[in-house]
Design an enzyme around this catalytic site. Structure first.
Site, PDB file in Angstrom:
ATOM      1  N   HIS A  14       0.838  -1.197   0.000  1.00 17.75           N
ATOM      2  CA  HIS A  14       0.000   0.000   0.000  1.00 17.75           C
ATOM      3  C   HIS A  14       0.875   1.250   0.000  1.00 17.75           C
ATOM      4  O   HIS A  14       2.054   1.210   0.358  1.00 17.75           O
ATOM      5  CB  HIS A  14      -0.923  -0.016   1.213  1.00 17.75           C
ATOM      6  CG  HIS A  14      -1.989  -1.060   1.125  1.00 17.75           C
ATOM      7  ND1 HIS A  14      -3.081  -1.106   1.964  1.00 17.75           N
ATOM      8  CD2 HIS A  14      -2.147  -2.106   0.271  1.00 17.75           C
ATOM      9  CE1 HIS A  14      -3.855  -2.124   1.647  1.00 17.75           C
ATOM     10  NE2 HIS A  14      -3.306  -2.754   0.630  1.00 17.75           N
ATOM     11  N   GLU A  69       0.831   3.832   1.935  1.00 13.85           N
ATOM     12  CA  GLU A  69       1.319   4.173   3.273  1.00 13.85           C
ATOM     13  C   GLU A  69       2.502   3.295   3.660  1.00 13.85           C
ATOM     14  O   GLU A  69       3.485   3.772   4.252  1.00 13.85           O
ATOM     15  CB  GLU A  69       0.195   4.012   4.301  1.00 13.85           C
ATOM     16  CG  GLU A  69      -1.033   4.889   4.013  1.00 13.85           C
ATOM     17  CD  GLU A  69      -2.097   4.134   3.235  1.00 13.85           C
ATOM     18  OE1 GLU A  69      -3.279   4.292   3.549  1.00 13.85           O
ATOM     19  OE2 GLU A  69      -1.733   3.375   2.304  1.00 13.85           O
ATOM     20  N   CYS A  88      -6.347   1.795   5.438  1.00 13.87           N
ATOM     21  CA  CYS A  88      -7.044   0.575   5.828  1.00 13.87           C
ATOM     22  C   CYS A  88      -6.518   0.119   7.193  1.00 13.87           C
ATOM     23  O   CYS A  88      -5.583   0.707   7.756  1.00 13.87           O
ATOM     24  CB  CYS A  88      -6.826  -0.514   4.767  1.00 13.87           C
ATOM     25  SG  CYS A  88      -5.110  -1.084   4.683  1.00 13.87           S
ATOM     26  N   CYS A 111      -2.691  -0.844   7.293  1.00 10.67           N
ATOM     27  CA  CYS A 111      -1.785   0.299   7.346  1.00 10.67           C
ATOM     28  C   CYS A 111      -1.936   1.071   8.651  1.00 10.67           C
ATOM     29  O   CYS A 111      -0.959   1.620   9.173  1.00 10.67           O
ATOM     30  CB  CYS A 111      -2.042   1.233   6.158  1.00 10.67           C
ATOM     31  SG  CYS A 111      -1.562   0.533   4.569  1.00 10.67           S
TER      32      CYS A 111
END
Length: 352
Positions: free
Chosen positions: A262, A264, A289, A292
């Site tokens: 992801h 992040e 999410c 993360c």
């Protein structure tokens, strides 16, 4: 601040200029502005009537011989509020766009509505209005002529207004809601700046599910950026590198088989634990999410700022709150194409 208004015949640019003048702006005009002329004298009178504005005899006239003089005047007084409708060619516009206090706003409206506005103005000036077909021909020349077409101006507008309002009251109400004179449209604040960087990072993503971008910031300086996709040296997601994303599985399905990092995660890995200290802010164009979120809490991020929601925002918010990480959603001033509509009044027993 200098707002430049451009647009087609009877789109409403002069009506918007008049509204801004009521809000404390002053009009800057050129002594001679290029206009579309026809071979018919009466048609020329009709077209000129569409450009005539009601003048306030009490307001001072600020008329300049050329665009350079107008721009020089506004530059020396950039902290005051000015408006003009007299930018007529791309070369002049490019000089204006170099100035940090200039905002170009284009105005458009349905051609049928613009024809009706044009016809009304002709009747008020005791002129017979043209047929719709002739008005369309004038409009096409006004917008698309190779040398003088206004579409070359509207294409560079930072803000595009679609003026479908049926009267000045409705138009003014919509403009008041829009807050056209918001100076954050000229120079983004830090939240806007870093969120735009996150959105730019997202454009590098090749994930077949969604594009997400992230920026880590401390003391208004970028520490790292990230976007989602497969790890380095692996085949890109959009080339088949992640079977789960390319299968089109629904949200939450097969997450354990997803090979994409992801945005992040990439930003956190790029920064490293030693560079993330107290006061570090994570900007992400999508709310993190759960996967993360726990990592954000673990590495010591102080604040998370996002623009778009996700399907687990409340769960992520609960974790961040417990971990002492501030979470907030950022809403920048609206730009791009905006339909001017008066705000809807809630229906109550008193308004029925």
């Amino acid at each position: 601040m200098l707002i430049g208004l451009c647009g087609g015949i009877c789109a409403g640019k002069h009506a918007i200029a008049d509204y801004l003048i009521q809000q404390g702006f002053q009009l800057l005009e050129l002594a001679d502005t290029p206009q579309y002329h026809t071979t018919d004298l009466e048609d020329d009178l009709r077209l000129q009537a569409s450009e005539i504005r009601k003048k306030d005899p009490k307001s001072p006239k600020l008329i300049f011989q050329d665009a350079d003089s107008l721009l020089d005047f506004a530059t020396k007084r950039w902290q005051e509020r000015w408006v003009t409708t007299d930018i007529a060619d791309p070369t002049t516009l490019d000089r204006f766009l170099l100035r940090p206090f200039f905002l170009l706003v284009s105005v458009d409206a349905p051609i049928g509505l613009r024809w009706k506005r044009f016809a009304d103005r002709c009747w008020r000036r005791q002129l017979d209005p043209p047929e719709l077909e002739k008005f369309i021909m004038w409009n096409d020349h006004n917008l698309y002529d190779q040398d003088t077409g206004r579409v070359y101006l509207t294409d560079k507008a930072q803000l595009r207004l679609f003026n479908s309002s049926t009267g000045l009251k409705e138009l003014h109400s919509a403009l008041q809601t829009l807050d056209l004179e918001n100076e954050q449209r000229l120079r983004p604040n830090w939240d806007q700046y870093f969120m735009q960087l996150a959105s730019l990072a997202a454009r590098r993503s090749n994930c077949m599910k969604r594009r997400v971008g992230c920026v880590l910031v401390r003391e208004s300086r970028v520490i790292s950026t990230g976007y989602n996709g497969t790890p380095r040296h692996l085949q890109n997601c959009n080339q088949g590198g992640c079977p789960r994303c390319n299968r089109g599985d629904g949200g939450g399905v097969g997450l354990s088989t997803c090979l994409c990092l992801h945005a992040e995660e990439n930003a956190l890995l790029e920064a490293g634990r030693e560079r993330i200290r107290e006061g570090t802010i994570l900007y992400c164009d999508t709310c993190p999410c759960l996967t993360c979120t726990v990592k954000i809490a673990q590495v010591g991020i102080s604040e998370v700022v996002y623009s778009q929601g996700y399907n687990m925002d409340s769960d992520s918010a609960a974790i961040l709150q417990e971990a002492g990480v501030r979470l907030r959603q950022f809403h920048p001033p609206t730009n791009g194409l905006i339909v001017l509509q008066a705000p809807k009044i809630p229906v109550t027993t008193e308004t029925q």
